[in-house]
Write a protein that holds these residues in place. Structure first.
Motif, PDB file in Angstrom:
ATOM      1  N   MET A   1       2.582   0.485   9.311  1.00 57.88           N
ATOM      2  CA  MET A   1       2.443   1.504   8.286  1.00 57.88           C
ATOM      3  C   MET A   1       1.197   2.341   8.577  1.00 57.88           C
ATOM      4  O   MET A   1       0.143   1.803   8.887  1.00 57.88           O
ATOM      5  CB  MET A   1       2.326   0.844   6.906  1.00 57.88           C
ATOM      6  N   LYS A   2       1.348   3.636   8.450  1.00 59.99           N
ATOM      7  CA  LYS A   2       0.195   4.521   8.564  1.00 59.99           C
ATOM      8  C   LYS A   2      -0.310   4.827   7.159  1.00 59.99           C
ATOM      9  O   LYS A   2       0.485   5.036   6.240  1.00 59.99           O
ATOM     10  CB  LYS A   2       0.565   5.807   9.286  1.00 59.99           C
ATOM     11  N   VAL A   3      -1.623   4.840   7.028  1.00 57.64           N
ATOM     12  CA  VAL A   3      -2.233   5.073   5.722  1.00 57.64           C
ATOM     13  C   VAL A   3      -3.256   6.194   5.805  1.00 57.64           C
ATOM     14  O   VAL A   3      -3.826   6.464   6.860  1.00 57.64           O
ATOM     15  CB  VAL A   3      -2.926   3.796   5.181  1.00 57.64           C
ATOM     16  N   ASP A  25      -0.563   5.072   1.136  1.00 55.00           N
ATOM     17  CA  ASP A  25       0.469   5.534   2.057  1.00 55.00           C
ATOM     18  C   ASP A  25       0.127   6.952   2.513  1.00 55.00           C
ATOM     19  O   ASP A  25      -0.315   7.778   1.716  1.00 55.00           O
ATOM     20  CB  ASP A  25       1.829   5.514   1.352  1.00 55.00           C
ATOM     21  N   LYS A  64      -3.606   3.148  11.168  1.00 50.41           N
ATOM     22  CA  LYS A  64      -2.611   2.083  11.069  1.00 50.41           C
ATOM     23  C   LYS A  64      -3.335   0.847  10.540  1.00 50.41           C
ATOM     24  O   LYS A  64      -4.492   0.610  10.879  1.00 50.41           O
ATOM     25  CB  LYS A  64      -2.011   1.812  12.449  1.00 50.41           C
ATOM     26  N   VAL A  65      -2.659   0.048   9.697  1.00 49.72           N
ATOM     27  CA  VAL A  65      -3.318  -1.100   9.074  1.00 49.72           C
ATOM     28  C   VAL A  65      -2.596  -2.401   9.408  1.00 49.72           C
ATOM     29  O   VAL A  65      -1.399  -2.408   9.700  1.00 49.72           O
ATOM     30  CB  VAL A  65      -3.392  -0.942   7.538  1.00 49.72           C
ATOM     31  N   GLU A  67      -0.840  -6.064   8.612  1.00 52.64           N
ATOM     32  CA  GLU A  67       0.225  -6.374   7.662  1.00 52.64           C
ATOM     33  C   GLU A  67      -0.301  -6.788   6.288  1.00 52.64           C
ATOM     34  O   GLU A  67       0.278  -6.421   5.266  1.00 52.64           O
ATOM     35  CB  GLU A  67       1.136  -7.469   8.216  1.00 52.64           C
ATOM     36  N   GLU A  70      -1.139  -3.695   4.478  1.00 51.86           N
ATOM     37  CA  GLU A  70       0.118  -3.005   4.201  1.00 51.86           C
ATOM     38  C   GLU A  70       0.802  -3.609   2.977  1.00 51.86           C
ATOM     39  O   GLU A  70       1.298  -2.885   2.112  1.00 51.86           O
ATOM     40  CB  GLU A  70       1.032  -3.104   5.419  1.00 51.86           C
ATOM     41  N   GLN A  71       0.812  -4.928   2.867  1.00 52.55           N
ATOM     42  CA  GLN A  71       1.433  -5.595   1.718  1.00 52.55           C
ATOM     43  C   GLN A  71       0.726  -5.239   0.412  1.00 52.55           C
ATOM     44  O   GLN A  71       1.379  -5.048  -0.614  1.00 52.55           O
ATOM     45  CB  GLN A  71       1.466  -7.107   1.920  1.00 52.55           C
ATOM     46  N   VAL A  74       1.945  -1.779  -0.447  1.00 52.73           N
ATOM     47  CA  VAL A  74       3.336  -1.833  -0.916  1.00 52.73           C
ATOM     48  C   VAL A  74       3.392  -2.383  -2.341  1.00 52.73           C
ATOM     49  O   VAL A  74       4.089  -1.849  -3.203  1.00 52.73           O
ATOM     50  CB  VAL A  74       4.205  -2.682   0.042  1.00 52.73           C
TER      51      VAL A  74
END
Length: 87
Positions: A1-3, A25, A64-65, A67, A70-71, A74
């Motif tokens: 995921m890109k942030v 995001d 990019k981060v 996982e 990213e969670q 999300v």
């Protein structure tokens, strides 16, 4: 995921300068929503009421981060990376 990384500097209630990043995001463009995430974080560390506007919080870059971050994004819409004087 890109942030999107939003570089944030807020003066704490004791006068020290706090530095943290708000990660969202990459497609989130609503600054007010990003500021609300920052205010939610400030409240969680008993710093509610401090200014958090475009003066204190600015877009820095896309990254990019891992996982685990990213969670958090999300699940919560954002993640915080504490840099300096957050406690």
């Amino acid at each position: 995921m890109k942030v999107a990384v939003w570089d944030t500097y807020v003066t704490r209630k004791d006068g020290k300068l706090m530095h943290f990043d708000i990660l969202v995001d990459e497609n989130l463009k609503d600054e007010n929503q990003i500021f609300e995430y920052g205010k939610k974080y400030l409240k969680s560390i008993l710093q509610e009421g401090q200014n958090l506007t475009s003066k204190e919080c600015t877009f820095c870059h896309i990254d990019k981060v891992p996982e685990e971050i990213e969670q958090k994004i999300v699940n919560n819409g954002y993640a915080i990376i504490e840099m300096e004087n957050c406690y």
